[in-house]
Design a protein around this motif. Structure first.
Motif, PDB file in Angstrom:
ATOM      1  N   ASN A   1       8.659  -3.731  11.599  1.00 15.23           N
ATOM      2  CA  ASN A   1       8.961  -2.504  10.907  1.00 15.23           C
ATOM      3  C   ASN A   1      10.255  -2.614  10.128  1.00 15.23           C
ATOM      4  OD1 ASN A   1       7.662  -0.034  10.628  1.00 15.23           O
ATOM      5  ND2 ASN A   1       7.932   0.528  12.764  1.00 15.23           N
ATOM      6  N   GLY A   2      10.311  -1.986   8.963  1.00 20.96           N
ATOM      7  CA  GLY A   2      11.540  -1.860   8.193  1.00 20.96           C
ATOM      8  C   GLY A   2      11.678  -0.412   7.757  1.00 20.96           C
ATOM      9  N   VAL A   3      12.901   0.098   7.791  1.00 17.37           N
ATOM     10  CA  VAL A   3      13.135   1.480   7.414  1.00 17.37           C
ATOM     11  C   VAL A   3      14.109   1.504   6.262  1.00 17.37           C
ATOM     12  CG1 VAL A   3      14.042   3.706   8.192  1.00 17.37           C
ATOM     13  CG2 VAL A   3      12.759   2.258   9.781  1.00 17.37           C
ATOM     14  N   MET A   4      13.736   2.241   5.204  1.00 16.43           N
ATOM     15  CA  MET A   4      14.623   2.399   4.063  1.00 16.43           C
ATOM     16  C   MET A   4      15.298   3.757   4.195  1.00 16.43           C
ATOM     17  SD  MET A   4      12.374   0.765   0.996  1.00 16.43           S
ATOM     18  CE  MET A   4      13.725   0.865  -0.156  1.00 16.43           C
TER      19      MET A   4
ATOM     20  N   PHE B   1       3.440  -1.534   3.663  1.00 13.25           N
ATOM     21  CA  PHE B   1       2.705  -0.302   3.922  1.00 13.25           C
ATOM     22  C   PHE B   1       3.699   0.843   3.891  1.00 13.25           C
ATOM     23  CE2 PHE B   1       0.703   2.847   6.641  1.00 13.25           C
ATOM     24  CZ  PHE B   1      -0.644   2.733   6.331  1.00 13.25           C
ATOM     25  N   VAL B   2       3.581   1.733   2.916  1.00  8.66           N
ATOM     26  CA  VAL B   2       4.512   2.844   2.748  1.00  8.66           C
ATOM     27  C   VAL B   2       3.890   4.110   3.329  1.00  8.66           C
ATOM     28  CG1 VAL B   2       5.756   4.267   1.074  1.00  8.66           C
ATOM     29  CG2 VAL B   2       5.425   1.822   0.643  1.00  8.66           C
ATOM     30  N   THR B   3       4.641   4.809   4.168  1.00 12.13           N
ATOM     31  CA  THR B   3       4.172   6.069   4.733  1.00 12.13           C
ATOM     32  C   THR B   3       5.349   6.961   5.081  1.00 12.13           C
ATOM     33  OG1 THR B   3       2.796   7.099   6.423  1.00 12.13           O
ATOM     34  CG2 THR B   3       4.056   5.178   7.095  1.00 12.13           C
ATOM     35  N   HIS B   4       5.097   8.267   5.118  1.00 11.95           N
ATOM     36  CA  HIS B   4       6.113   9.222   5.542  1.00 11.95           C
ATOM     37  C   HIS B   4       5.797   9.738   6.945  1.00 11.95           C
ATOM     38  CE1 HIS B   4       7.947   9.352   1.571  1.00 11.95           C
ATOM     39  NE2 HIS B   4       6.723   9.342   1.087  1.00 11.95           N
ATOM     40  N   ASP B   5       4.719   9.259   7.528  1.00 12.28           N
ATOM     41  CA  ASP B   5       4.274   9.675   8.859  1.00 12.28           C
ATOM     42  C   ASP B   5       4.853   8.708   9.891  1.00 12.28           C
ATOM     43  OD1 ASP B   5       2.697   9.762  11.272  1.00 12.28           O
ATOM     44  OD2 ASP B   5       1.194  10.903  10.167  1.00 12.28           O
TER      45      ASP B   5
ATOM     46  N   SER C   1       2.586   2.627  14.372  1.00 10.23           N
ATOM     47  CA  SER C   1       1.327   2.092  14.897  1.00 10.23           C
ATOM     48  C   SER C   1       0.750   0.958  14.050  1.00 10.23           C
ATOM     49  CB  SER C   1       0.292   3.203  15.016  1.00 10.23           C
ATOM     50  OG  SER C   1      -0.146   3.637  13.743  1.00 10.23           O
ATOM     51  N   MET C   2       1.112   0.874  12.797  1.00  7.27           N
ATOM     52  CA  MET C   2       0.487  -0.101  11.899  1.00  7.27           C
ATOM     53  C   MET C   2       1.082  -1.510  11.949  1.00  7.27           C
ATOM     54  SD  MET C   2      -2.099   1.202  10.340  1.00  7.27           S
ATOM     55  CE  MET C   2      -2.395   0.139   8.957  1.00  7.27           C
ATOM     56  N   PRO C   3       2.385  -1.680  11.934  1.00  7.03           N
ATOM     57  CA  PRO C   3       2.930  -3.015  11.694  1.00  7.03           C
ATOM     58  C   PRO C   3       3.195  -3.853  12.945  1.00  7.03           C
ATOM     59  CG  PRO C   3       4.705  -1.452  11.658  1.00  7.03           C
ATOM     60  CD  PRO C   3       3.427  -0.664  11.882  1.00  7.03           C
ATOM     61  N   ASP C   4       3.341  -5.144  12.693  1.00  9.83           N
ATOM     62  CA  ASP C   4       3.881  -6.051  13.696  1.00  9.83           C
ATOM     63  C   ASP C   4       5.406  -6.026  13.616  1.00  9.83           C
ATOM     64  OD1 ASP C   4       1.366  -6.961  14.540  1.00  9.83           O
ATOM     65  OD2 ASP C   4       1.301  -8.433  12.936  1.00  9.83           O
TER      66      ASP C   4
ATOM     67  N   MET D   1       0.840  -1.152   0.000  1.00 13.34           N
ATOM     68  CA  MET D   1       0.000   0.000   0.000  1.00 13.34           C
ATOM     69  C   MET D   1       0.897   1.231   0.000  1.00 13.34           C
ATOM     70  SD  MET D   1      -2.795  -0.950   2.847  1.00 13.34           S
ATOM     71  CE  MET D   1      -3.349  -2.611   2.997  1.00 13.34           C
ATOM     72  N   ASP D   2       0.608   2.170  -0.863  1.00  9.74           N
ATOM     73  CA  ASP D   2       1.408   3.384  -0.960  1.00  9.74           C
ATOM     74  C   ASP D   2       0.665   4.546  -0.312  1.00  9.74           C
ATOM     75  OD1 ASP D   2       3.205   5.345  -1.555  1.00  9.74           O
ATOM     76  OD2 ASP D   2       2.976   5.217  -3.717  1.00  9.74           O
ATOM     77  N   ALA D   3       0.969   4.811   0.946  1.00 11.69           N
ATOM     78  CA  ALA D   3       0.396   5.912   1.729  1.00 11.69           C
ATOM     79  C   ALA D   3      -1.129   5.959   1.639  1.00 11.69           C
ATOM     80  CB  ALA D   3       1.018   7.229   1.295  1.00 11.69           C
ATOM     81  N   PRO D   4      -1.812   4.859   1.993  1.00 15.35           N
ATOM     82  CA  PRO D   4      -3.265   4.815   1.824  1.00 15.35           C
ATOM     83  C   PRO D   4      -4.039   5.744   2.763  1.00 15.35           C
ATOM     84  CG  PRO D   4      -2.538   2.912   3.059  1.00 15.35           C
ATOM     85  CD  PRO D   4      -1.304   3.635   2.594  1.00 15.35           C
ATOM     86  N   LEU D   5      -3.406   6.206   3.827  1.00 15.46           N
ATOM     87  CA  LEU D   5      -4.113   7.045   4.791  1.00 15.46           C
ATOM     88  C   LEU D   5      -3.724   8.516   4.712  1.00 15.46           C
ATOM     89  CD1 LEU D   5      -3.762   4.651   7.869  1.00 15.46           C
ATOM     90  CD2 LEU D   5      -5.560   4.701   6.145  1.00 15.46           C
ATOM     91  N   SER D   6      -2.836   8.873   3.796  1.00 11.81           N
ATOM     92  CA  SER D   6      -2.242  10.211   3.790  1.00 11.81           C
ATOM     93  C   SER D   6      -3.238  11.340   3.555  1.00 11.81           C
ATOM     94  CB  SER D   6      -1.120  10.294   2.761  1.00 11.81           C
ATOM     95  OG  SER D   6      -1.640  10.094   1.462  1.00 11.81           O
TER      96      SER D   6
END
Length: 56
Positions: free
Chosen positions: A48-51, A33-37, A43-46, A1-6
């Motif tokens: 986490n990975g950071v690029m 799940f991609v986000t900049h927030d 809060s979303m994942p079980d 998902m590319d920033a679905p809540l932005s």
């Protein structure tokens, strides 16, 4: 998902986030799940990975 809540307001963002997490758990699926927030990212994942941009 590319920033679905932005583009959602704060209250709707929380509600839709809960729905997404519920669907993921119910279907037992892995989702990218991609986000900049930062708050949303934590809060979303079980898991986490950071690029981070790298260099040569």
């Amino acid at each position: 998902m590319d920033a679905p809540l932005s583009n959602l307001g704060a209250k709707l963002r929380v509600q839709i986030g809960e729905i997404i997490r519920g669907l993921q758990n119910e279907a037992i699926i892995t989702t990218s799940f991609v986000t900049h927030d930062a708050e949303e990212a934590l809060s979303m994942p079980d898991l986490n990975g950071v690029m981070n941009p790298g260099g040569l």
